[in-house]
Design a protein around this motif. Sequence first.
Motif, short mmCIF file in Angstrom:
data_model
loop_
_atom_site.label_atom_id
_atom_site.label_comp_id
_atom_site.label_asym_id
_atom_site.label_seq_id
_atom_site.Cartn_x
_atom_site.Cartn_y
_atom_site.Cartn_z
N VAL A 229 36.77 46.10 -9.98
CA VAL A 229 36.53 47.06 -11.00
C VAL A 229 37.67 46.75 -12.06
O VAL A 229 37.18 46.91 -12.98
CB VAL A 229 37.08 48.67 -10.37
N PHE A 230 38.90 46.45 -11.55
CA PHE A 230 39.83 46.20 -12.84
C PHE A 230 39.38 44.86 -13.74
O PHE A 230 39.51 44.72 -14.87
CB PHE A 230 41.19 45.96 -12.39
N THR A 231 38.55 44.27 -12.99
CA THR A 231 37.95 43.09 -13.52
C THR A 231 37.16 43.35 -14.88
O THR A 231 37.02 42.67 -15.93
CB THR A 231 37.33 42.06 -12.79
N TYR A 232 36.05 44.30 -14.51
CA TYR A 232 35.24 44.67 -15.57
C TYR A 232 35.63 45.63 -16.48
O TYR A 232 35.30 46.08 -17.35
CB TYR A 232 33.92 45.20 -14.78
N LEU A 233 36.88 46.31 -16.12
CA LEU A 233 37.47 47.51 -16.85
C LEU A 233 37.98 47.11 -18.18
O LEU A 233 39.02 46.39 -18.02
CB LEU A 233 38.26 48.45 -15.89
N PRO A 234 37.52 47.52 -19.36
CA PRO A 234 38.28 46.95 -20.61
C PRO A 234 39.60 47.81 -20.83
O PRO A 234 40.02 47.43 -21.89
CB PRO A 234 37.05 47.44 -21.64
#
Length: 840
Positions: free
Chosen positions: A49-54
């Motif tokens: 999730v953090f990878t895609y969260l801007p």
Amino acid sequence: MTSPKFRKSLLCLSLAVALGQPVHAQVADTFVAGDIRVDGLQRISAGTVFTYLPIEKGDEVTGAKTTEAIRALYKTGFFSDVRFERQGDILVVSVVERPSINTLTLKGNKEIKTEDLLKGLKGIGLAEGETYNPLNLDRVTQELLRQYNNKGKYGVTITPTVATIDRNRVDVTLDIAEGKGARLRDINIVGNAVYADDVLREGWESNTSNWLSWYKRDDQYSREKLSGDLEKLSDYYLDRGYVDFNVESTQVAITPDKKDIFLTANVTEGEVYKVSSVKVSGDTIVPVAEVEKLVLVRAGNTFSRQLLTATNDRITAMLGNIGYAFAEVNPVPEIDREGREIGIDFVVTPGPRVQVRRIEIEGNVRTNDEVVRREMRQFENSWYSQSALDRSKIRLQRLGFFETVEVESKPVPGRPDQVDVVMKVKERNSGSFVFGLGYQQLYGMTASVQLSENNFLGTGNRMAVSVQNNSYSKRLSFSYTDPYFTENGVSVGYNVSFSDYNQGDFNTARYTSKNFNFESVIGIPLSETDSVQFALGFDKIDLTTTLGSTPKPLIDYLDDILGTQPYFPCFPSVDDDNNPATPSENDDNNPAAPDPDICGFNQTWPTRQVRAQAGWGRDSRNDYLLPTAGTYHRIGAEFSFPGSDISYYKLSYQFEHYRPLNSWLVLKIGTDLGYGDSYGNSGGYGLPFFKNFYVGGPQSVRGYEANTLGPSYGTCAIVAPATTCVPNYLQPLGGALKVAGTFELLFPKLFNSRGTRLSAFLDYGNAFAGSFDYSGYTDPSVGAVYGTEKFKLNALRASAGVALQWQAPVGPISISYAMPINEGELDRVERLQFTFGQQF
């Protein structure tokens, strides 16, 4: 009453609200995220999730950023709901994961294979273990409908079912009801004035229903087949000079019940064009005069695109054989529409001359690289040659080790003058194993084991071992052949066998033979297709006959050549001269001496032969087990050396020719001839009976029992009120002359498996007596020989039927059903026959 305009606005508003339901951004105030927490995760990690969260820890959180973050997380396809909330300075991301696909099941699909469908579904994210997305399921359903429609199945229905199970998983089932394909009821070509519809449609894959449609399936509409047929239509006209021919339009109409299709093609024929001039230009590498010899188009002739294409192929092949692998020939037309003429300029662009850097072999799990490389006629660090590659492919196919052989040329990056050749092979079972165990009241327990391997330990050497033991036969044999004893392809082989046969149990005359055979064989290649073979062998054969059981002509033959042998077994008798009941022939009239021994009815003739064999063969067939093109010739001679107990010679000729008639039908023509006789000390007695030729059965004339055609020996007695003698206990004798052959139509593509094919055949043949004189054996009450006529065409037996050949995992299997056409009164018919573990 609401107006239509109001209802339309209300519908749009409702749709907008519905589409916006899953998106929740409940962060009203701007703040700095002291921490970020993700709630609702089950299978997906927080790191993903953090990878895609801007938004990161310490960033200022605004309404615009949360909207951007929601879009980013939805775009991953992992979540069905995303919410953003604030708890103090903590940004809380609440998600609802989409379920994962536990199982993906396809039901009812016959037209398209399951493995092909699953492979295509995986490409768009619908596979076991992937995240389930309803949008993907809908896309799959529409794509499958399109594929089935292209195959003419317009009544197909696809029902997707999604069942929710524990741990946020789903089982997806696609239930496919293919229905029947729409049939072509009428094909109409409009605008053709020169050629009739049936002439233009000859060779089309699409056709209206006919008596072969059950097999060819040509009455099922398919968009791909239609495109190919229209291309054939265009080729037909262009090959006959109609340069301006054009298919203006096509109409495909389907009935409301989606069962019948009507096809119409509108064409414009135009006028016939003549060739005004022909020339060759460009960099031809070789002298232009040499290239012009390959040109098939001639000035003054009617234009033909077929000749144009053939000329291109010939020039390209010629340049490809001297290293120009990427040569191009571009025919540039100069069209004079008023004069209805066309000039052709063949512009040659050779490209760089190409050298083969490496030859790579793929797919040979069992077979050594050396076995493949020694068959190659294209070599590394030599100029590229298309003809050498084509020949290499055929040689590999003829080994019998591979199911498929593919050749691929890959350019070397950064080196336009080099390529790597990749030989991709798919191995097949190259051996057979046969084990038999049974019990018969007459013969007792029977057991046999046969093992043959044409690619022994991956070396390409051939090895075979056979062990058989029962009450009527015992056999042990071993053979080994090294096809590359020398680097030049000289082969060396050895054959050794011990056997004890009761021949009468193999549809031959009743006698027994104990054999020891040894031979050494040498094969020498003369060219790519021609070879000669020489063999030297020694045979020790002890023949045992039984008076009253073995045909009298065989006993007389051995008596005349080898001399009369004593009868056995013998048992000593007692002195019974004083016994009046003793038959006088058993008395020696000497009371002091024992009477003669009492002996049985068996005789044994030992024979020894040193024999030689020589043969020439030419083999241009394209495959070892199931050829579809090429020719096979073999001329052979066998003779025993002077000084052998029986002197004889045998001559033989085998011929096979395979000719493809079209893409799905191959004609096979076969001939098998043999003749033998005696010479020297055995001259005038004919070919030894144990060397006779036999005809009939799965390997020659199907529909008749094995070995039963030709001369036979039998007895009979006339019992009142009958007036004719019908022979019984017939024993096939074989013949000194063998004539057999076949005409066979092969259907190599009827089954998806390359090792399986169906055929329809017409077999003919018979065995005929040679120089041995059977004229004295005409009394049926004692024993007569039947079928001793010399060769006559009307004496050939014939049969017709169908056969199935299958390259099974344990060896080849052939099953045939044949109906004799002109069976004789004494012929023995066997309509259903099969062989197992033998080469076809």
